[in-house]
Design a protein around this motif. Structure first.
Motif, PDB file in Angstrom:
ATOM      1  N   ASN A   6       0.843  -1.197   0.000  1.00 42.76           N
ATOM      2  CA  ASN A   6       0.000   0.000   0.000  1.00 42.76           C
ATOM      3  C   ASN A   6       0.876   1.243   0.000  1.00 42.76           C
ATOM      4  OD1 ASN A   6      -2.156   1.724   0.180  1.00 42.76           O
ATOM      5  ND2 ASN A   6      -2.474   1.410   2.381  1.00 42.76           N
ATOM      6  N   THR A   7       1.211   1.739  -1.185  1.00 46.69           N
ATOM      7  CA  THR A   7       2.123   2.873  -1.302  1.00 46.69           C
ATOM      8  C   THR A   7       1.359   4.194  -1.366  1.00 46.69           C
ATOM      9  OG1 THR A   7       2.159   2.632  -3.717  1.00 46.69           O
ATOM     10  CG2 THR A   7       3.889   1.519  -2.466  1.00 46.69           C
ATOM     11  N   GLU A  42       7.578   3.746   1.452  1.00 43.46           N
ATOM     12  CA  GLU A  42       6.218   4.261   1.350  1.00 43.46           C
ATOM     13  C   GLU A  42       5.808   4.673  -0.065  1.00 43.46           C
ATOM     14  OE1 GLU A  42       4.270   3.932   3.950  1.00 43.46           O
ATOM     15  OE2 GLU A  42       6.013   3.131   5.008  1.00 43.46           O
ATOM     16  N   PHE A  43       6.761   4.837  -0.988  1.00 40.73           N
ATOM     17  CA  PHE A  43       6.445   5.240  -2.357  1.00 40.73           C
ATOM     18  C   PHE A  43       6.841   4.142  -3.338  1.00 40.73           C
ATOM     19  CE2 PHE A  43       6.485   9.251  -0.148  1.00 40.73           C
ATOM     20  CZ  PHE A  43       5.509  10.004  -0.787  1.00 40.73           C
ATOM     21  N   HIS A  44       6.141   4.095  -4.472  1.00 43.80           N
ATOM     22  CA  HIS A  44       6.411   3.111  -5.521  1.00 43.80           C
ATOM     23  C   HIS A  44       7.785   3.388  -6.149  1.00 43.80           C
ATOM     24  CE1 HIS A  44       6.026   0.862  -9.290  1.00 43.80           C
ATOM     25  NE2 HIS A  44       5.095   0.148  -8.666  1.00 43.80           N
ATOM     26  N   SER A  49       3.831   5.219   9.162  1.00 47.25           N
ATOM     27  CA  SER A  49       4.277   4.259   8.147  1.00 47.25           C
ATOM     28  C   SER A  49       3.167   3.274   7.804  1.00 47.25           C
ATOM     29  CB  SER A  49       5.497   3.488   8.650  1.00 47.25           C
ATOM     30  OG  SER A  49       6.575   4.341   8.911  1.00 47.25           O
ATOM     31  N   ARG A  50       3.045   2.978   6.503  1.00 50.16           N
ATOM     32  CA  ARG A  50       2.094   1.965   6.050  1.00 50.16           C
ATOM     33  C   ARG A  50       2.773   0.613   5.845  1.00 50.16           C
ATOM     34  NH1 ARG A  50      -1.311   4.814   1.113  1.00 50.16           N
ATOM     35  NH2 ARG A  50      -2.345   6.458   2.313  1.00 50.16           N
ATOM     36  N   ASN A  51       4.037   0.643   5.450  1.00 46.08           N
ATOM     37  CA  ASN A  51       4.701  -0.573   5.002  1.00 46.08           C
ATOM     38  C   ASN A  51       5.874  -0.978   5.897  1.00 46.08           C
ATOM     39  OD1 ASN A  51       3.050  -0.753   2.593  1.00 46.08           O
ATOM     40  ND2 ASN A  51       4.184   1.028   1.873  1.00 46.08           N
ATOM     41  N   PHE A  52       5.931  -0.407   7.097  1.00 43.29           N
ATOM     42  CA  PHE A  52       6.997  -0.763   8.024  1.00 43.29           C
ATOM     43  C   PHE A  52       6.448  -1.671   9.124  1.00 43.29           C
ATOM     44  CE2 PHE A  52       9.063   0.281  12.157  1.00 43.29           C
ATOM     45  CZ  PHE A  52      10.279  -0.334  11.908  1.00 43.29           C
ATOM     46  N   THR A  53       7.096  -2.812   9.285  1.00 46.92           N
ATOM     47  CA  THR A  53       6.744  -3.741  10.363  1.00 46.92           C
ATOM     48  C   THR A  53       7.964  -3.907  11.258  1.00 46.92           C
ATOM     49  OG1 THR A  53       5.224  -4.943   8.921  1.00 46.92           O
ATOM     50  CG2 THR A  53       5.943  -6.043  10.944  1.00 46.92           C
ATOM     51  N   PRO A  54       7.879  -3.453  12.515  1.00 45.00           N
ATOM     52  CA  PRO A  54       9.034  -3.594  13.413  1.00 45.00           C
ATOM     53  C   PRO A  54       9.440  -5.056  13.546  1.00 45.00           C
ATOM     54  CG  PRO A  54       7.375  -2.153  14.368  1.00 45.00           C
ATOM     55  CD  PRO A  54       6.736  -2.792  13.177  1.00 45.00           C
TER      56      PRO A  54
END
Length: 404
Positions: A2-3, A129-131, A191-196
């Motif tokens: 999800n960018t 976060e961006f394509h 953040s949408r695409n960061f998983t700790p």
């Protein structure tokens, strides 16, 4: 994945936040630069020692980047960047209340460590976060913010030093930085695409070995080391000839010289777009060539040409940095992006510290002409290394997307 879409409200909020974060980071980091020749006169110290007010901060930044790279995958990116900016602003205010240059240098070193949490995470955040098709443009905007930040700090410090003194100037800059940091904390989307995730020391070492084993990445790291070093060398020491006879520029006028960094805003966006369309190998070579022309122009005794040379240096440097930093995000695998970005900045600011400081030694012993000869040799080396970096097809193509 999800960018963030270009043109969306999240894109605008991210752009504003990154702009403000860049202003705080680079305004504080380079604020002593227009004061280096003043420090030499006030404290009776050599150019290299006075230049340590910038070099020690960038050494601290390089050390901080190593630390950040070990925890960047565990801590929320927004919180880490916000904490970095807030603590940097507080230290900037504290640095204004010392009259001992040695203590001032200690605080500057601490500022470097504190500020490291923003630039290393910022590039990783944008890459996540961006394509990939938008990375050249987005990184270009971020790099444009770094040039604006450096400009704001240098102009504010130069003008306020003439009006009051450098301590009051640094206090005002610190207060403004604190305000911008609070706005950053409020405005930046999460953040949408960061998983700790926890990364063991063994995994960190394995990632480090992987990144250094990639000749494309190593070449880009070394290119950044040289480009940043030459850029800082010119800006650190140009004040000596310009504030002396026959030019005798005031601190205010000299501070406004850094308006030329606005050209970096234009070139970073322009070359970011060019890097999305053409071979990065050729685009970065063009940027380094422009930087070389600017360096040579500073040899002219004519004031206009000397200032024009500084402007061309800024244009060429930010163009090259925009291409190289975006290139790293593409060349590194997804699981190595954060550390690769941190390593890029480690070399980048290592160049600022070591090459920038060594330029002061060349200037002290061989004069301006000797320092420019040294800078020219380093730029020729940078071209050769960047072509070495382009030897891998992966650095020229964005994961099969066809973007070059």
């Amino acid at each position: 994945m999800n960018t963030i879409e270009l043109g969306s409200s999240e894109h605008r909020r991210t752009s504003l936040s990154m702009l403000l974060g860049s202003i705080v980071t680079f305004a504080v980091l380079y604020s002593p630069q227009p004061l280096i020749s003043l420090f030499s006169k006030q404290y009776h110290i050599s150019p290299a020692t006075a230049g340590a007010s910038v070099s020690l901060a960038t050494i601290g930044l390089a050390i901080g980047l190593i630390i950040i790279s070990t925890i960047s995958d565990r801590v929320d990116r927004k919180k880490l960047m916000s904490l970095s900016l807030l603590s940097t602003s507080v230290l900037a205010i504290l640095s204004a209340f010392t009259h001992q240059f040695s203590l001032f240098l200690v605080i500057r070193f601490m500022i470097g460590i504190s500020v490291s949490g923003f630039p290393s995470i910022a590039m990783a955040f944008l890459n996540e976060e961006f394509h990939p098709k938008a990375i050249g443009r987005v990184i270009g905007i971020y790099v444009a913010g770094t040039s604006i930040g450096g400009l704001v700090g240098r102009i504010v410090i130069g003008a306020l030093t003439d009006l009051f003194n450098w301590q009051i100037a640094l206090t005002i800059l610190g207060v403004l930085s604190l305000l911008f940091s609070l706005i950053f904390w409020y405005s930046l989307p999460s953040s949408r695409n960061f998983t700790p995730r926890k990364t063991s020391l063994q995994q960190w070492e394995a990632n480090l070995k992987h990144n250094f084993s990639q000749r494309n990445l190593l070449g880009l790291f070394l290119t950044a080391f040289l480009l940043m070093g030459v850029y800082i060398m010119i800006l650190n020491y140009i004040g000596y000839p310009l504030t002396s006879k026959p030019y005798n520029l005031s601190q205010t006028v000299f501070g406004f010289l850094f308006v030329v960094n606005l050209l970096g805003t234009c070139s970073s966006v322009l070359f970011g777009k060019l890097a999305d369309r053409y071979s990065r190998q050729h685009v970065i070579a063009l940027a380094i060539g422009i930087l070389m022309i600017g360096v040579l122009l500073t040899l002219s005794p004519i004031l206009f040409l000397k200032i024009a040379g500084v402007a061309v240096v800024a244009f060429g440097f930010f163009a090259g940095h925009s291409v190289a930093s975006g290139w790293v995000g593409i060349a590194a695998g997804r699981e190595y992006k954060a550390q690769a970005s941190a390593l890029y900045l480690l070399f980048y600011y290592g160049g600022s510290s070591l090459v920038g400081w060594s330029g002061g030694l060349f200037f002290h012993h061989f004069g301006w002409n000797g320092m420019i000869t040294y800078a020219s040799v380093l730029l020729v080396l940078a071209v050769l290394i960047s072509w070495f970096a382009a030897g891998s097809r992966r650095t020229q193509y964005a994961h099969g997307s066809g973007i070059r």
